[in-house]
Design a protein around this motif. Structure first.
Motif, PDB file in Angstrom:
ATOM      1  N   ALA A 158       0.830  -1.205   0.000  1.00 17.74           N
ATOM      2  CA  ALA A 158       0.000   0.000   0.000  1.00 17.74           C
ATOM      3  C   ALA A 158       0.866   1.258   0.000  1.00 17.74           C
ATOM      4  CB  ALA A 158      -0.926  -0.012   1.216  1.00 17.74           C
ATOM      5  N   ILE A 159       1.983   1.223   0.764  1.00 21.47           N
ATOM      6  CA  ILE A 159       2.865   2.394   0.811  1.00 21.47           C
ATOM      7  C   ILE A 159       3.464   2.661  -0.569  1.00 21.47           C
ATOM      8  CG2 ILE A 159       5.049   3.248   1.753  1.00 21.47           C
ATOM      9  CD1 ILE A 159       4.363   1.707   4.348  1.00 21.47           C
ATOM     10  N   ASN A 160       3.936   1.603  -1.212  1.00 21.81           N
ATOM     11  CA  ASN A 160       4.526   1.755  -2.542  1.00 21.81           C
ATOM     12  C   ASN A 160       3.503   2.306  -3.531  1.00 21.81           C
ATOM     13  OD1 ASN A 160       6.856   0.742  -1.489  1.00 21.81           O
ATOM     14  ND2 ASN A 160       6.977  -1.085  -2.774  1.00 21.81           N
ATOM     15  N   LEU A 161       2.290   1.735  -3.465  1.00 21.09           N
ATOM     16  CA  LEU A 161       1.252   2.167  -4.420  1.00 21.09           C
ATOM     17  C   LEU A 161       0.850   3.614  -4.171  1.00 21.09           C
ATOM     18  CD1 LEU A 161      -0.893  -1.092  -4.393  1.00 21.09           C
ATOM     19  CD2 LEU A 161       0.375  -0.174  -6.362  1.00 21.09           C
ATOM     20  N   GLU A 162       0.765   4.009  -2.902  1.00 25.08           N
ATOM     21  CA  GLU A 162       0.431   5.405  -2.607  1.00 25.08           C
ATOM     22  C   GLU A 162       1.529   6.338  -3.118  1.00 25.08           C
ATOM     23  OE1 GLU A 162      -0.164   5.246   1.562  1.00 25.08           O
ATOM     24  OE2 GLU A 162      -2.269   4.652   1.429  1.00 25.08           O
ATOM     25  N   GLY A 163       2.791   5.868  -3.005  1.00 23.30           N
ATOM     26  CA  GLY A 163       3.895   6.669  -3.546  1.00 23.30           C
ATOM     27  C   GLY A 163       3.803   6.786  -5.053  1.00 23.30           C
ATOM     28  N   ILE A 169       2.401  10.089 -13.086  1.00 20.86           N
ATOM     29  CA  ILE A 169       2.159   8.982 -14.027  1.00 20.86           C
ATOM     30  C   ILE A 169       0.873   9.247 -14.754  1.00 20.86           C
ATOM     31  CG2 ILE A 169       3.456   7.263 -12.687  1.00 20.86           C
ATOM     32  CD1 ILE A 169       0.825   6.322 -11.517  1.00 20.86           C
ATOM     33  N   ASN A 170       0.739   8.551 -15.874  1.00 23.88           N
ATOM     34  CA  ASN A 170      -0.465   8.803 -16.662  1.00 23.88           C
ATOM     35  C   ASN A 170      -1.674   8.049 -16.094  1.00 23.88           C
ATOM     36  OD1 ASN A 170      -0.511   6.124 -17.651  1.00 23.88           O
ATOM     37  ND2 ASN A 170       0.988   6.661 -19.226  1.00 23.88           N
ATOM     38  N   SER A 171      -2.793   8.306 -16.702  1.00 23.69           N
ATOM     39  CA  SER A 171      -4.073   7.834 -16.202  1.00 23.69           C
ATOM     40  C   SER A 171      -4.164   6.316 -16.193  1.00 23.69           C
ATOM     41  CB  SER A 171      -5.190   8.392 -17.066  1.00 23.69           C
ATOM     42  OG  SER A 171      -6.336   8.599 -16.311  1.00 23.69           O
ATOM     43  N   TYR A 172      -3.566   5.645 -17.140  1.00 25.74           N
ATOM     44  CA  TYR A 172      -3.646   4.186 -17.195  1.00 25.74           C
ATOM     45  C   TYR A 172      -3.009   3.589 -15.958  1.00 25.74           C
ATOM     46  CZ  TYR A 172      -2.437  -0.608 -18.303  1.00 25.74           C
ATOM     47  OH  TYR A 172      -2.286  -1.964 -18.238  1.00 25.74           O
ATOM     48  N   TYR A 173      -1.781   4.067 -15.655  1.00 33.02           N
ATOM     49  CA  TYR A 173      -1.077   3.516 -14.503  1.00 33.02           C
ATOM     50  C   TYR A 173      -1.745   3.911 -13.183  1.00 33.02           C
ATOM     51  CZ  TYR A 173       2.445   2.021 -17.782  1.00 33.02           C
ATOM     52  OH  TYR A 173       3.070   1.401 -18.821  1.00 33.02           O
ATOM     53  N   ARG A 174      -2.416   5.085 -13.180  1.00 29.89           N
ATOM     54  CA  ARG A 174      -3.162   5.479 -11.975  1.00 29.89           C
ATOM     55  C   ARG A 174      -4.320   4.499 -11.712  1.00 29.89           C
ATOM     56  NH1 ARG A 174      -1.792  10.193  -9.816  1.00 29.89           N
ATOM     57  NH2 ARG A 174      -0.508  11.617 -11.052  1.00 29.89           N
ATOM     58  N   GLN A 175      -5.026   4.077 -12.785  1.00 34.35           N
ATOM     59  CA  GLN A 175      -6.107   3.084 -12.621  1.00 34.35           C
ATOM     60  C   GLN A 175      -5.573   1.788 -12.021  1.00 34.35           C
ATOM     61  OE1 GLN A 175      -8.731   2.504 -16.053  1.00 34.35           O
ATOM     62  NE2 GLN A 175      -7.804   4.351 -16.935  1.00 34.35           N
ATOM     63  N   GLU A 176      -4.431   1.321 -12.618  1.00 31.88           N
ATOM     64  CA  GLU A 176      -3.860   0.056 -12.153  1.00 31.88           C
ATOM     65  C   GLU A 176      -3.413   0.164 -10.694  1.00 31.88           C
ATOM     66  OE1 GLU A 176      -3.708  -2.809 -13.676  1.00 31.88           O
ATOM     67  OE2 GLU A 176      -4.567  -2.101 -15.573  1.00 31.88           O
ATOM     68  N   ALA A 177      -2.761   1.288 -10.371  1.00 36.50           N
ATOM     69  CA  ALA A 177      -2.260   1.480  -9.007  1.00 36.50           C
ATOM     70  C   ALA A 177      -3.417   1.626  -8.014  1.00 36.50           C
ATOM     71  CB  ALA A 177      -1.358   2.692  -8.950  1.00 36.50           C
ATOM     72  N   LEU A 178      -4.457   2.385  -8.425  1.00 36.07           N
ATOM     73  CA  LEU A 178      -5.599   2.610  -7.530  1.00 36.07           C
ATOM     74  C   LEU A 178      -6.342   1.303  -7.240  1.00 36.07           C
ATOM     75  CD1 LEU A 178      -7.153   4.767  -5.994  1.00 36.07           C
ATOM     76  CD2 LEU A 178      -8.583   5.115  -8.029  1.00 36.07           C
ATOM     77  N   PHE A 179      -6.551   0.477  -8.249  1.00 35.63           N
ATOM     78  CA  PHE A 179      -7.253  -0.797  -8.061  1.00 35.63           C
ATOM     79  C   PHE A 179      -6.449  -1.694  -7.122  1.00 35.63           C
ATOM     80  CE2 PHE A 179      -8.514  -5.110  -8.987  1.00 35.63           C
ATOM     81  CZ  PHE A 179      -9.891  -5.025  -9.021  1.00 35.63           C
ATOM     82  N   ARG A 180      -5.086  -1.724  -7.371  1.00 37.70           N
ATOM     83  CA  ARG A 180      -4.240  -2.547  -6.504  1.00 37.70           C
ATOM     84  C   ARG A 180      -4.242  -2.021  -5.062  1.00 37.70           C
ATOM     85  NH1 ARG A 180      -2.269  -3.236 -11.482  1.00 37.70           N
ATOM     86  NH2 ARG A 180      -1.114  -5.164 -12.021  1.00 37.70           N
ATOM     87  N   LEU A 181      -4.271  -0.682  -4.914  1.00 26.96           N
ATOM     88  CA  LEU A 181      -4.311  -0.112  -3.565  1.00 26.96           C
ATOM     89  C   LEU A 181      -5.587  -0.542  -2.834  1.00 26.96           C
ATOM     90  CD1 LEU A 181      -3.015   1.744  -1.456  1.00 26.96           C
ATOM     91  CD2 LEU A 181      -4.265   3.660  -2.503  1.00 26.96           C
ATOM     92  N   GLY A 182      -6.729  -0.492  -3.531  1.00 25.92           N
ATOM     93  CA  GLY A 182      -7.985  -0.967  -2.924  1.00 25.92           C
ATOM     94  C   GLY A 182      -7.878  -2.425  -2.520  1.00 25.92           C
ATOM     95  N   SER A 183      -7.233  -3.243  -3.412  1.00 25.92           N
ATOM     96  CA  SER A 183      -7.087  -4.670  -3.101  1.00 25.92           C
ATOM     97  C   SER A 183      -6.204  -4.882  -1.879  1.00 25.92           C
ATOM     98  CB  SER A 183      -6.488  -5.398  -4.310  1.00 25.92           C
ATOM     99  OG  SER A 183      -7.351  -5.276  -5.432  1.00 25.92           O
TER     100      SER A 183
END
Length: 873
Positions: A158-163, A169-183
């Motif tokens: 979670a810390i890495n993803l929040e960083g 980063i662009n919107s695509y990677y934000r979606q991927e990071a945000l979904f992983r953060l929720g998980s």
């Protein structure tokens, strides 16, 4: 396993004229407060930040008001026409009505409703089908995050993803990071429900920001799942409803429909859970049977077994794949079929439960219930086999322990108590009180079967102290009653009567409504009867009567009333007979009347008692009559009138009536006497004739010469009191004993105050007796005395001397009568101027009867004669 009630207090609504119950149902997820039947009486509802106030149509009184021990509702206040509920911090609450009931549901408040994660995501820049601008560093960081999550180090991920999200980063990677953060937060939810809340908000932000993302559907599902795990049930329902609207995949929709139903079920809102399942059935026809079974289960949970049965019955009679049914619905199906008496179908349902789902939490109970169904169907061998299989397979689970109890209870007589205690080891050590109690009861039954009564009673005592409110107390008490009864029987058979009575007393004192009370009373009363009979044989009739009468009065259940009544009958008879023989007349008569009143015509000795009662009544009345106690005669007649009137002995009735009539006459009630005398039958007694004579015209209309001497005297004496002429007439007609008649007439003459009548009677008697020596009665010479005195008083001195001379010749006794004759003889001679004869008679008087009352008068007369003689000298 024992149910716990939820009623905490009663609210009384004055205008409704009856109490409205308030129920509090709670678990760790929610608290539901229901005011039964109050919906129509609520005028208004006002919500505050942490309060809700219900305003009613009238003033209220409550059996409870104050703080509650509840995690969501902290306080209830009843004041005037309002009820106010105070909620704990971080609580969501809602008010609703269901039918006639009012409800308030409170649960944990949704956290961070307005969270803005601030990850720099403003717009969904990358849509489905758009080109992706590759970012090597972002790819690397996502990979690191995936590796960390694979290792379970979700916090670091979670810390890495929040960083990463904080970088450019662009919107695509934000979606991927945000979904992983929720998980990541979702996975961390097992440590704190707050992480589930955070996860749900991240997924909600994701769906809001990226509705066209390929991860959109997964985010919706994850959001709903996170809310449910965070106990945010209503938000979870909304999330699943959103999935149903936005996701076209049928399986996902089915899952959300099921989830909604399950959440409502968790919240205890069974009606809404049923509605959700019914919507599922309408929407997905191909999968209706498992859901129909679930609906049947939910109706059973509500206690509506009729509707539940209709749903379950609709699944029978056709080919159904029961393997798709949930274990809960199969188990509920078995319970409902059993309640409706469909034992065979219940057996199949229980078999399928543990057959399809051997790991189901109630598989052991399903197996045990299947054994019960076999027993109901008469398959005892199959039931025993299944019970033992349940014990072997689930030795420490409720079903296994209940199976061991059931098997032991059925075969209790086949092994020793020690063997059964070993067999029931798990049940006897169970922390479930109901199981422990049932096992204990089997041990008690085994001890009772072995006739180890002292040990059984000791175990029963311990059971009662520990489980005094147990429904099994009735079984335990039944055994205790049987023990007391058996102890009483054994003591009775061994003629230990005192101990037998003690056991009977113990049984009936502790269990006054015992089903064995009749058997116990039979023993106790048999002993009492034997002892009472012994007293009877010893002649204690009064003691026997007192005991039996008290016994029959106090005892509400006499076992052999005929036997007791016969003994009482005999005791009364013997008591009366004893007093009768001993001439204890009043006591005997009183008890005879008591016998007649108590036993009547049904008395075994009624004929003898009536005979004695009549004789006793006659004796009482005759004694009082002979003692001239006429008022007492009348009283005795009145007190014993039932005996007199009901008597079949006419002479007895006539005799006592005659006594009573005469007594009435003597008490100056001639009319009453005549009325009673008129009822006398054929028995005409002397008293009857006398009374008839006295109240009539004086005519003698009966044969006087049929009377004996005593009766004649009685009649003459009584007739004289009313009219001497009647008495004299009666005596004149009596020729049977002339001396007696003459003597009685002479007696009457002494009481006649009329000198003329008295003279006439005396002359008649004097002449009659002198003319007819047969009429000379003992003392007849007194007639001459009375005639001489009468002649003297009439100045007929010569006839006086003649009569008195006759008296003195025939009455030689030196008594007062001779003194009286000598005195009047002297006075008569004085009147005839014959002083010598006068002195002669006076001197004889002084010589023969010197102490007479006439001696002093004679001396005076002599002195007078001497003085006169001295004057002539």
């Amino acid at each position: 396993m024992r149910n716990i009630g939820f009623i905490i207090f009663a609210l009384f609504i004055a205008f409704a004229a009856h109490a409205q119950d308030i129920y509090l149902k709670k678990n760790r997820f929610f608290t539901e407060l229901v005011i039964a039947g109050a919906a129509e009486n609520i005028k208004d509802v006002k919500k505050g930040e942490r309060t809700v106030t219900l305003m009613f149509a009238g003033k209220l009184t409550a059996g409870f008001s104050g703080k509650l021990d509840d995690r969501f509702i902290s306080k209830i206040t009843v004041q005037g026409d309002t009820i106010t509920l105070d909620f704990a911090p971080d609580t969501d609450f809602t008010f609703m009505t269901e039918g006639v009931d009012a409800k308030i549901v409170a649960s944990r408040k949704r956290k961070a409703d307005d969270i803005k994660l601030g990850y720099g995501i403003e717009d969904a820049l990358i849509k489905k089908g758009s080109g992706i601008i590759e970012n090597t560093e972002a790819e690397k960081q996502l990979g690191i995050a995936d590796e960390l999550m694979a290792k379970g180090t979700y916090e670091q991920a979670a810390i890495n993803l929040e960083g990463l999200l904080a970088s450019d980063i662009n919107s695509y990677y934000r979606q991927e990071a945000l979904f992983r953060l929720g998980s990541a937060y979702y996975e961390m939810g097992s440590k704190s429900y707050k992480n589930y809340i955070t996860a749900s908000q991240i997924f909600d932000d994701f769906t809001n920001l990226y509705p066209d993302s390929y991860l959109f559907r997964d985010a919706l599902i994850k959001s709903a799942d996170s809310k449910e795990k965070a106990d945010m049930y209503y938000e979870a329902i909304f999330a699943h409803e959103k999935i149903i609207r936005l996701v076209q995949n049928e399986n996902i929709q089915k899952n959300s429909y099921r989830k909604i139903a399950e959440i409502y079920q968790t919240l205890g809102q069974t009606d809404r859970a049923i509605e959700a399942r019914e919507n599922y059935v309408k929407r997905f026809k191909d999968d209706r049977d498992p859901q129909t079974a679930m609906i049947g289960m939910l109706y059973a949970d509500k206690g509506d077994y009729e509707t539940s049965f209709r749903y379950f019955q609709g699944l029978t009679g056709r080919k159904v794949d029961y393997s798709k049914f949930s274990p809960e619905s199969l188990y509920a199906m078995g319970e409902v079929f059993d309640k409706r008496g469909r034992t065979e179908e219940a057996l199949y349902a229980f078999r399928r439960t543990y057959g399809y789902y051997p790991s189901y939490e109630k598989a052991d109970m399903a197996m045990y219930r299947a054994a019960q169904m076999n027993e109901k169907m008469g398959n005892k061998s199959a039931a025993d086999t299944l019970l033992l299989d349940t014990v072997n397979k689930y030795p420490k689970k409720p079903g296994g322990m209940l199976a061991s109890i059931k098997y032991a209870d059925t075969h209790v007589s086949e092994k020793s108590t020690a063997d059964w205690e070993k067999f029931l080891t798990n049940a006897l050590a169970s922390k479930d009180f109901e199981i422990l109690e049932q096992a204990d009861v089997v041990v008690i039954k085994s001890l009772f079967h072995e006739k180890a009564y002292d040990k059984t009673l000791e175990r029963i005592d311990k059971f009662g102290k520990r489980s005094y409110s147990s429904p099994l107390m009735s079984i335990v008490f039944d055994i205790k009653q049987k023990i007391r009864l058996q102890q009483a029987k054994q003591a009775y058979d061994e003629t230990r009567y005192d101990q037998a009575q003690e056991y009977v007393g113990m049984l009936l004192k502790e269990f006054p409504d015992s089903p064995y009370r009749r058997e116990a009373k039979t023993i106790g009363q048999s002993i009492s009867y034997g002892r009472t009979e012994a007293r009877f044989k010893n002649g204690d009739f009064k003691g026997v009567i007192d005991y039996i009468e008290n016994f029959l009065t106090d005892e509400t259940e006499v076992i052999e009333p005929v036997k007791w009544s016969k003994l009482l009958d005999d005791a009364y008879y013997n008591m009366v007979k004893t007093d009768f023989d001993a001439s204890r007349v009043p006591q005997a008569l009183m008890n005879a009347k008591q016998y007649i009143a108590q036993f009547g015509a049904d008395g075994a000795h009624i004929a003898d008692i009536i005979n004695m009662a009549e004789r006793l009544t006659l004796t009482v009345i005759r004694r009082r009559f002979e003692g001239d106690r006429f008022l007492d005669v009348i009283q005795a007649y009145s007190e014993n009138q039932n005996i007199i009137d009901s008597s079949k002995q006419q002479p007895f009735k006539d005799t006592v009536k005659a006594y009573a009539a005469f007594s009435l006459y003597k008490m100056s009630m001639p009319d009453n006497a005549a009325e009673l005398l008129a009822t006398v039958g054929s028995t005409k007694t002397p008293v009857y004739w006398l009374t008839n004579l006295l109240i009539g015209d004086g005519s003698i209309n009966f044969q006087v010469n049929t009377l004996d001497a005593e009766t004649l005297v009685f009649l003459a004496d009584e007739a004289e009191k009313k009219n001497p002429d009647t008495a004299i007439k009666l005596l004149n007609e009596y020729t049977k004993d002339p001396k007696l008649a003459a003597k009685q007439k002479f007696k009457i003459s002494k009481n006649i105050s009329d000198d003329a009548k008295r003279e006439q009677l005396l002359v008649s008697i004097y002449q009659d007796v002198n003319k007819n020596p047969s009429k000379q009665f003992d003392g007849y010479e007194e007639v001459s005395l009375d005639m001489g005195i009468l002649y003297y008083k009439k100045n007929s001195f010569k006839p006086a001397v003649e009569a008195l001379s006759s008296f003195l010749q025939n009455h030689a006794q030196r008594d007062e009568k001779r003194a009286e004759g000598l005195y009047y003889m002297g006075k008569s001679y004085l009147k005839l101027k014959d002083n010598d004869n006068a002195v002669k008679n006076y001197m004889e008087l002084l010589e023969s009867v010197p102490n007479s009352v006439y001696a002093s008068a004679a001396r005076t007369e002599l002195e007078e004669i001497q003085w006169r003689k001295s004057l002539t000298r």
